[in-house]
Design a protein around this motif. Structure first.
Motif, PDB file in Angstrom:
ATOM      1  N   ASN A 215     -46.475  19.244   7.503  1.00 38.95           N
ATOM      2  CA  ASN A 215     -47.206  18.008   7.572  1.00 38.95           C
ATOM      3  C   ASN A 215     -46.222  16.985   8.701  1.00 38.95           C
ATOM      4  O   ASN A 215     -45.168  16.910   8.165  1.00 38.95           O
ATOM      5  N   VAL A 216     -46.950  16.447   9.397  1.00 34.40           N
ATOM      6  CA  VAL A 216     -46.194  15.235  10.246  1.00 34.40           C
ATOM      7  C   VAL A 216     -45.563  14.507   9.407  1.00 34.40           C
ATOM      8  O   VAL A 216     -44.452  13.870   9.677  1.00 34.40           O
ATOM      9  N   ALA A 217     -46.128  14.070   8.241  1.00 34.02           N
ATOM     10  CA  ALA A 217     -45.541  13.006   7.354  1.00 34.02           C
ATOM     11  C   ALA A 217     -44.556  13.336   6.663  1.00 34.02           C
ATOM     12  O   ALA A 217     -43.645  12.488   6.154  1.00 34.02           O
ATOM     13  N   ARG A 218     -44.178  14.804   6.777  1.00 36.05           N
ATOM     14  CA  ARG A 218     -43.084  15.370   5.904  1.00 36.05           C
ATOM     15  C   ARG A 218     -41.824  15.728   7.106  1.00 36.05           C
ATOM     16  O   ARG A 218     -40.967  16.456   6.893  1.00 36.05           O
ATOM     17  N   SER A 221     -42.362  18.409  13.648  1.00 31.41           N
ATOM     18  CA  SER A 221     -42.744  17.889  15.135  1.00 31.41           C
ATOM     19  C   SER A 221     -43.794  18.843  15.827  1.00 31.41           C
ATOM     20  O   SER A 221     -44.504  19.583  14.999  1.00 31.41           O
ATOM     21  N   CYS A 222     -44.540  18.029  16.681  1.00 27.75           N
ATOM     22  CA  CYS A 222     -45.840  18.493  17.197  1.00 27.75           C
ATOM     23  C   CYS A 222     -45.563  18.947  18.585  1.00 27.75           C
ATOM     24  O   CYS A 222     -44.806  18.375  19.425  1.00 27.75           O
ATOM     25  N   GLU A 223     -46.290  20.035  18.981  1.00 24.48           N
ATOM     26  CA  GLU A 223     -46.173  20.389  20.206  1.00 24.48           C
ATOM     27  C   GLU A 223     -47.747  20.908  20.766  1.00 24.48           C
ATOM     28  O   GLU A 223     -48.408  21.417  19.860  1.00 24.48           O
ATOM     29  N   ALA A 224     -47.995  20.671  22.071  1.00 20.47           N
ATOM     30  CA  ALA A 224     -49.246  20.934  22.673  1.00 20.47           C
ATOM     31  C   ALA A 224     -49.137  22.593  23.139  1.00 20.47           C
ATOM     32  O   ALA A 224     -48.098  22.760  23.933  1.00 20.47           O
ATOM     33  N   PRO A 268     -58.793  13.037   8.747  1.00 21.05           N
ATOM     34  CA  PRO A 268     -57.682  13.342   9.197  1.00 21.05           C
ATOM     35  C   PRO A 268     -57.075  12.228   9.981  1.00 21.05           C
ATOM     36  O   PRO A 268     -57.680  11.320  10.408  1.00 21.05           O
ATOM     37  N   ALA A 269     -55.350  12.310   9.912  1.00 14.56           N
ATOM     38  CA  ALA A 269     -54.953  11.625  11.105  1.00 14.56           C
ATOM     39  C   ALA A 269     -55.017  12.293  12.510  1.00 14.56           C
ATOM     40  O   ALA A 269     -54.806  13.208  12.368  1.00 14.56           O
ATOM     41  N   GLU A 274     -52.228  12.942  19.245  1.00 16.75           N
ATOM     42  CA  GLU A 274     -52.435  12.315  20.512  1.00 16.75           C
ATOM     43  C   GLU A 274     -50.872  12.081  21.029  1.00 16.75           C
ATOM     44  O   GLU A 274     -50.859  11.736  22.517  1.00 16.75           O
ATOM     45  N   SER A 275     -49.901  12.159  20.437  1.00 15.16           N
ATOM     46  CA  SER A 275     -48.703  12.052  20.938  1.00 15.16           C
ATOM     47  C   SER A 275     -48.438  13.413  21.987  1.00 15.16           C
ATOM     48  O   SER A 275     -47.342  13.290  22.774  1.00 15.16           O
TER      49      SER A 275
END
Length: 304
Positions: A215-218, A221-224, A268-269, A274-275
């Motif tokens: 989870n992003v809240a946890r 990291s995010c990647e496209a 969902p968030a 979007e980042s």
């Protein structure tokens, strides 16, 4: 000028993005808590009381949050969503979609009924039986995830790895939800969040966790990364199975080369998405809802 009710107790960044998107299209959006709404069966009065909409019902409702509470309280909140839809007011996502998705047991059941790949899952009340399931899975070399039936952002989730962990096996309001842990392909821990709107996968990202929770809240990291057709199709089918207008679908790429659908989120968030993706989710969602409103005015059947 049209008026929209955004049901939420904490508008935050997402509420602001939605309000701006509605304003750009000529609509005023008001934040409303479902805790302040009520049913009114009274001669000469509107059948529902919604703060800020005492004189006329909203043109549409965007559900950004449903408060927790006792069973009776939650039923009231859902009754209000159902009542709005019965009155012909578009509710996005509607009460039935919320019911199906916030209940992880029903989500797992519906995915299985539609023959969509999802981890083996057990939902039961008896602790002795829950321990038997856990012991059998551990003896066969599988790890388990114990989740609350209702919950989000990784709250209350535990991983059962060894027999001594069974001491911490917890129930959620007397119900055990156990799911076989699915190791992901590659190094570390990761899964995919696929955002689906109106039967289309509009964006996706891979979430890489600092531990087994992604989870992003946890802290993930995010990647496209490019989304392949097979994963997009699975996400679209999952949202259709739960009859939602839009959703965030969590999918794991397994070490065997397949996919498993872990969750389908009806609220969902999308800040993390979007980042890393060049997409305005709020604008897409608002356009989809307003398009449904226009179709309804024209007498065209559509799902909302």
């Amino acid at each position: 000028m049209g008026r929209i009710a955004i049901f939420t107790d904490d508008p935050g960044w997402h509420g602001k993005q939605l309000r701006l998107a509605f304003a750009a299209r000529g609509y005023v959006a008001e934040y409303v808590s479902l805790t302040e709404c009520r049913i009114v069966v009274e001669e000469g009065a509107l059948p529902l009381y919604i703060p800020g909409f005492e004189q006329a019902m909203p043109d549409a409702v965007f559900v950004r949050g449903v408060p927790g509470g006792s069973l009776t309280e939650v039923v009231l909140y859902l009754d209000i969503l159902h009542a709005l839809k019965i009155m012909g007011i578009p509710v996005y996502n509607d009460g039935h979609a919320i019911e199906r998705s916030v209940d992880k047991g029903m989500t797992s059941f519906l995915l299985q009924q539609h023959q969509l790949p999802t981890p083996q899952t057990w939902v039961l009340r008896d602790r002795t039986q829950a321990l038997e399931v856990a012991e059998r899975e551990l003896s066969q070399g599988h790890k388990l995830i114990s989740k609350p039936i209702f919950g989000s952002q990784g709250e209350g989730i535990r991983r059962i790895e060894k027999m001594t962990d069974l001491f911490w096996l917890a129930h959620s309001q007397g119900v055990y939800y156990l799911q076989r842990f699915v190791p992901c392909a590659g190094e570390g821990y990761s899964d995919w969040r696929v955002f689906v709107v109106n039967g289309k996968a509009i964006a996706a990202m891979r979430r890489c966790g600092i531990h087994w929770l992604n989870n992003v809240a946890r802290g993930a990291s995010c990647e496209a990364l490019p989304l392949d057709n097979a994963m997009a199709e699975l996400a679209i089918k999952a949202v259709a199975a739960l009859q939602m207008n839009y959703a965030g679908v969590d999918i794991i790429c397994t070490r065997e080369g397949g996919y498993k659908i872990i969750e389908v989120n009806s609220i969902p968030a999308w800040k993390g998405l979007e980042s890393v993706c060049d997409v305005s989710v709020a604008e897409i969602l608002v356009d989809d809802l307003l398009n449904y409103c226009q179709l309804q005015e024209q007498g065209v059947e559509a799902v909302c």
